[in-house]
Design a protein around this motif. Sequence first.
Motif, PDB file in Angstrom:
ATOM      1  N   UNK A  39      27.720  30.612  44.371  1.00 40.01           N
ATOM      2  CA  UNK A  39      28.505  31.255  43.295  1.00 40.01           C
ATOM      3  C   UNK A  39      28.647  30.225  42.180  1.00 40.01           C
ATOM      4  N   UNK A  40      27.558  29.998  41.448  1.00 44.86           N
ATOM      5  CA  UNK A  40      27.502  28.841  40.553  1.00 44.86           C
ATOM      6  C   UNK A  40      27.521  29.200  39.064  1.00 44.86           C
ATOM      7  N   UNK A  41      28.018  30.417  38.773  1.00 46.51           N
ATOM      8  CA  UNK A  41      28.308  30.782  37.382  1.00 46.51           C
ATOM      9  C   UNK A  41      29.761  31.243  37.361  1.00 46.51           C
ATOM     10  N   UNK A  42      30.334  31.311  36.160  1.00 46.80           N
ATOM     11  CA  UNK A  42      31.735  31.723  36.101  1.00 46.80           C
ATOM     12  C   UNK A  42      31.886  33.179  36.550  1.00 46.80           C
ATOM     13  N   UNK A  43      30.919  34.008  36.218  1.00 46.60           N
ATOM     14  CA  UNK A  43      31.000  35.412  36.648  1.00 46.60           C
ATOM     15  C   UNK A  43      30.998  35.489  38.176  1.00 46.60           C
ATOM     16  N   UNK A  44      30.128  34.711  38.781  1.00 49.77           N
ATOM     17  CA  UNK A  44      30.054  34.743  40.252  1.00 49.77           C
ATOM     18  C   UNK A  44      31.341  34.166  40.866  1.00 49.77           C
ATOM     19  N   UNK A  45      31.934  33.193  40.191  1.00 50.33           N
ATOM     20  CA  UNK A  45      33.170  32.610  40.715  1.00 50.33           C
ATOM     21  C   UNK A  45      34.342  33.579  40.599  1.00 50.33           C
ATOM     22  N   UNK A  46      34.336  34.392  39.548  1.00 50.95           N
ATOM     23  CA  UNK A  46      35.388  35.416  39.421  1.00 50.95           C
ATOM     24  C   UNK A  46      35.306  36.351  40.629  1.00 50.95           C
ATOM     25  N   UNK A  47      34.106  36.758  40.940  1.00 50.33           N
ATOM     26  CA  UNK A  47      33.858  37.648  42.084  1.00 50.33           C
ATOM     27  C   UNK A  47      34.281  36.972  43.398  1.00 50.33           C
ATOM     28  N   UNK A  48      33.866  35.706  43.566  1.00 45.64           N
ATOM     29  CA  UNK A  48      34.105  35.024  44.848  1.00 45.64           C
ATOM     30  C   UNK A  48      35.577  34.659  45.044  1.00 45.64           C
ATOM     31  N   UNK A  49      36.250  34.258  43.974  1.00 46.49           N
ATOM     32  CA  UNK A  49      37.646  33.796  44.129  1.00 46.49           C
ATOM     33  C   UNK A  49      38.654  34.917  43.928  1.00 46.49           C
ATOM     34  N   UNK A  50      38.196  36.024  43.299  1.00 47.52           N
ATOM     35  CA  UNK A  50      39.109  37.128  42.957  1.00 47.52           C
ATOM     36  C   UNK A  50      40.176  36.688  41.956  1.00 47.52           C
ATOM     37  N   UNK A  51      39.888  35.638  41.190  1.00 46.88           N
ATOM     38  CA  UNK A  51      40.814  35.211  40.133  1.00 46.88           C
ATOM     39  C   UNK A  51      40.442  35.912  38.823  1.00 46.88           C
ATOM     40  N   UNK A  52      41.380  35.898  37.854  1.00 43.61           N
ATOM     41  CA  UNK A  52      41.089  36.476  36.546  1.00 43.61           C
ATOM     42  C   UNK A  52      40.053  35.602  35.831  1.00 43.61           C
ATOM     43  N   UNK A  53      39.193  36.202  35.009  1.00 46.47           N
ATOM     44  CA  UNK A  53      38.182  35.397  34.291  1.00 46.47           C
ATOM     45  C   UNK A  53      38.805  34.241  33.511  1.00 46.47           C
ATOM     46  N   UNK A  54      39.966  34.475  32.878  1.00 46.58           N
ATOM     47  CA  UNK A  54      40.566  33.406  32.087  1.00 46.58           C
ATOM     48  C   UNK A  54      40.981  32.227  32.982  1.00 46.58           C
ATOM     49  N   UNK A  55      41.419  32.507  34.194  1.00 44.03           N
ATOM     50  CA  UNK A  55      41.821  31.402  35.077  1.00 44.03           C
ATOM     51  C   UNK A  55      40.613  30.648  35.623  1.00 44.03           C
ATOM     52  N   UNK A  56      39.526  31.378  35.877  1.00 45.53           N
ATOM     53  CA  UNK A  56      38.290  30.696  36.288  1.00 45.53           C
ATOM     54  C   UNK A  56      37.813  29.812  35.139  1.00 45.53           C
ATOM     55  N   UNK A  57      37.887  30.332  33.915  1.00 42.05           N
ATOM     56  CA  UNK A  57      37.511  29.536  32.739  1.00 42.05           C
ATOM     57  C   UNK A  57      38.334  28.255  32.678  1.00 42.05           C
TER      58      UNK A  57
END
Length: 331
Positions: A39-57
């Motif tokens: 899960x090595x893009x921010x989009x994939x991390x949003x999916x994997x962590x279930x966090x909001x995109x802004x928090x992954x950013x």
Amino acid sequence: MDKRVDTTRLQEMARAYTTSAVLYTALDVSLFTHVSNGANTEAALVEATQLRPVDVDRLVSCALSLDLLDWEDDHLVNTADVDAYLVEGKGRYAGAWMMFTRADVGGWFNMTQKMREPHSSKLGMYQELTVESARKYHQATSSIGFGAARRFVKTVDLSERRHLLDLGGGSGAYSITAAERFEGLKATVLDLPPVVVATQEYIADAGVEDRVATLGADFTVGEFPSPVDVVVMASNLPIYDSEIIGGVVARAFRALEAGGEMHLIGEMLNDDRRGPVDAAMWGMNELICGSEGRAHTRAECQSYFASAGFVDIEVIDFVPGILVRCVGRKP
Ligand SMILES: C[S@@+](CC[C@H](N)C(=O)[O-])C[C@H]1O[C@@H](n2cnc3c(N)ncnc32)[C@H](O)[C@@H]1O
């Protein structure tokens, strides 16, 4: 010309707590494990962590700027130490150790009051240990202790030794690793009674019950089992003051056979006390944990050995910047 000063260093210090908090959160949401699993893009991390995109950013920006993550082309990768120690399921995973002192955060930010209204006991945090809390505690220490123990048996030749006494041996990391490495060696792990229940589980897992025994006792009182020809005391130095550490070293000397050796491994300050920071902070940690312990200098440790009667005393870097080893021989 006068050296120009600015506030950069002080500002960083004033907000150093933010670094710890980001690391804890990254571990909470398994950031590095997800990256390692692809899960090595921010989009994939949003999916994997279930966090909001802004928090992954936000989290990814912090992790990149702290050199925990890096870019490889357009995807994220873990930096080398993160990949080795912070990816769940890998053999060297040390997340439990990184989280070990998280529960103390509130205490550290209450330090002034703790100094004004001191409240301490001889054993500090160890006063209240239960078998369950000891198990949890050593899940954390073992994630780093076995690595240190492997380093110890690579640098210290115990092939002619017969019996090791491991004071405050915890998970038994040093005893188990030494017994595995040196066929003729037996060991006794001495630790507080609730702890040795957990120690026995590590010993059984390693299958060395025939050569590694435990003894539930408080090393600040009483004579030690004797005779032994090696004593190790690792990673409990700042828990106690000079009187107690000096007393432990003296009783270890009495338990040793002539020609035997003692290794005191711990976070030690340089003699001018200008570092390492980690050693000073472990000393301060004892204010938070409620003992009278403090950081000891290399020279102080050397003097505990000399007063006990040891000769050929040496103080050697063990894990540079973190652990130092003081060794002496009983004549
Ligand atoms: C940080 S752990 C280190 C464990 C092990 N030596 C290692 O390096 O992995 C400190 C250990 O010292 C033990 N300890 C602290 N005070 C003690 C005492 N008074 N008597 C016996 N054990 C003690 C604790 O219970 C704990 O297991």
